[in-house]
Design a protein around this motif. Structure first.
Motif, short mmCIF file in Angstrom:
data_model
loop_
_atom_site.label_atom_id
_atom_site.label_comp_id
_atom_site.label_asym_id
_atom_site.label_seq_id
_atom_site.Cartn_x
_atom_site.Cartn_y
_atom_site.Cartn_z
N GLY A 190 1.05 -1.21 -0.12
CA GLY A 190 -0.10 0.09 0.00
C GLY A 190 0.94 1.29 -0.05
O GLY A 190 0.35 2.31 0.44
N ASP A 191 2.04 1.20 -0.53
CA ASP A 191 2.99 2.37 -0.65
C ASP A 191 3.50 2.99 0.68
O ASP A 191 3.51 3.91 0.87
N GLU A 192 3.15 1.93 1.69
CA GLU A 192 3.73 2.27 3.11
C GLU A 192 5.24 2.22 2.99
O GLU A 192 5.75 1.09 2.35
N PRO A 193 5.96 3.08 3.58
CA PRO A 193 7.41 2.86 3.66
C PRO A 193 8.03 1.60 4.15
O PRO A 193 7.52 1.33 5.43
N ILE A 194 9.05 0.93 3.47
CA ILE A 194 9.47 -0.37 4.09
C ILE A 194 10.77 -0.11 4.59
O ILE A 194 11.35 -0.80 5.29
N ARG A 223 12.55 -1.37 -11.63
CA ARG A 223 12.87 -0.83 -10.04
C ARG A 223 11.92 -1.76 -9.42
O ARG A 223 10.77 -2.14 -9.65
N PHE A 224 12.36 -2.51 -8.22
CA PHE A 224 11.72 -3.34 -7.42
C PHE A 224 10.89 -2.69 -6.52
O PHE A 224 9.81 -3.22 -5.87
N ALA A 225 11.31 -1.39 -6.00
CA ALA A 225 10.54 -0.70 -5.23
C ALA A 225 10.58 0.98 -5.59
O ALA A 225 11.48 1.07 -6.65
N GLY A 226 9.71 1.71 -4.97
CA GLY A 226 9.80 3.07 -5.59
C GLY A 226 10.59 3.94 -4.37
O GLY A 226 10.50 3.37 -3.26
N ALA A 227 10.78 5.18 -4.73
CA ALA A 227 11.54 5.89 -3.79
C ALA A 227 10.95 7.33 -3.79
O ALA A 227 10.97 7.98 -4.84
N VAL A 228 10.47 7.80 -2.73
CA VAL A 228 9.95 9.15 -2.39
C VAL A 228 10.55 9.86 -1.42
O VAL A 228 11.00 9.45 -0.18
N ALA A 229 10.62 11.18 -1.73
CA ALA A 229 11.34 12.08 -0.90
C ALA A 229 10.60 12.33 0.38
O ALA A 229 9.34 12.90 0.30
N LYS A 230 11.02 12.00 1.38
CA LYS A 230 10.37 12.46 2.90
C LYS A 230 10.42 13.67 3.02
O LYS A 230 9.22 14.51 3.74
N THR A 231 11.40 14.38 2.95
CA THR A 231 11.85 15.96 3.34
C THR A 231 12.43 16.35 1.69
O THR A 231 12.67 15.62 1.03
N ASN A 232 12.77 17.28 1.69
CA ASN A 232 13.45 18.09 0.61
C ASN A 232 15.03 17.25 0.73
O ASN A 232 15.57 17.35 1.73
N VAL A 233 15.39 17.01 -0.56
CA VAL A 233 16.61 16.18 -0.40
C VAL A 233 17.56 16.45 -1.63
O VAL A 233 17.08 17.05 -2.87
#
Length: 296
Positions: free
Chosen positions: A43-47, A67-77
């Motif tokens: 459910g797109d919850e962070p692993i 890509r096996f998983a997605g990567a989302v910026a939690k803060t400005n990176v």
């Protein structure tokens, strides 16, 4: 996400660096900020949540797969992007990246083996329970009464037999001599580490025989027993920097493979993999962090 051709990219909080299933030919190292690794199956919850110094996206380079998983910026990176064509040169310049990738893969393999073993154990228990059910039902059924046995003829009276004489009990064996008292054993000395800059003392638990020195690694989930991360303001410490070993009451320090900024005992850098004995008064340096060995 920035489209600049330079090696660094900046991603705003909430934006995706890449999504699960995307094709990829590059990996990223976090310079600042935090990244959430997410999967659609959850459910797109962070692993996992990664921070400065961590890397991600390396599997697309190694496998040339989506890509096996997605990567989302939690803060400005701010990220350092490494393309597939430059990957080999990066490994030559920074051995720790290659070592950490191998550790990450080893940790994944170990978790997969544990899950497979747990599944096999659960399957064996289910099979055992299924096999036991019919036997339990059979045991619960009432059994037919057995026919009465025919009466036996009374046996003829046997002639009395004279009882054998009772042998005399053996003489008690002489008691063994009392063992001599054991010689007292000197208690092993327990050690601790004192941070030179702050004076804080980190205890080495007497019941443990191995202590990892470093800082937490969110990629592999490793938590060092001696966490020097809070004291590493200059970020000179490797996540698996060194180990302190206890053998037969004696302590040793051993630098781990992939450590970049060295481990020093009394000002001299030790060789990777070599166990160097420790005693109270020794000065150690892990990267730029100085500690003193003290007795507990």
């Amino acid at each position: 996400m920035s489209t600049a051709k330079d090696s660094f990219v900046e991603v705003a909080a909430g934006a995706a660096v890449f999504r699960e299933g995307d094709s990829g030919g590059d990996m990223f190292i976090i310079e600042s900020g935090q990244i959430d690794i997410v999967r659609k199956a959850r459910g797109d919850e962070p692993i996992a949540t990664l921070g400065p110094g961590d890397f991600f996206g390396e599997m697309a380079i190694l496998e040339d797969q989506p890509r096996f998983a997605g990567a989302v910026a939690k803060t400005n990176v701010r990220l350092l992007r490494i393309e597939r064509s430059a990957f080999a040169d990066v490994l030559k310049q920074n051995v720790e990246i290659g070592v950490r990738i191998m550790r990450k893969l080893a940790a994944r393999h170990r978790r997969a083996e544990q899950r497979a073993q747990e599944a096999l154990t659960e399957l064996a228990q289910l099979k055992s329970a299924a096999a036991a059910a019919p036997r339990a039902r059979d045991a619960a059924k009432p059994k037919a009464e057995a026919p009465a046995a025919a009466p036996r003829a009374a046996p003829e009276a046997a002639a009395p037999v004279a009882a054998a004489p009772t042998p005399a009990p053996p003489a008690p064996a002489p008691a063994p001599p009392a063992p001599a008292p054991a010689a007292p054993v000197a208690a092993a000395q327990n050690l601790a580490l004192r941070i030179v800059a702050s004076g804080q003392v980190l205890l080495l638990e007497p019941e443990r025989s191995e202590f990892l020195v470093g800082r937490p690694d969110p990629v592999t989930g490793i938590q060092p027993e001696i966490n020097l991360g809070p004291f590493d303001t200059m970020r000179t410490l490797s996540r698996r920097h060194a180990k302190i070993l206890k053998e037969g009451g004696l302590y040793f320090v051993r630098e781990e493979v992939g450590t970049t900024n060295g481990t020093f005992v009394n000002g001299e850098r030790i060789k990777t993999g070599a166990a160097v004995p420790l005693k109270p008064g020794n000065r150690l340096r892990f990267g730029s962090i100085e500690v003193e060995v003290v007795a507990q």
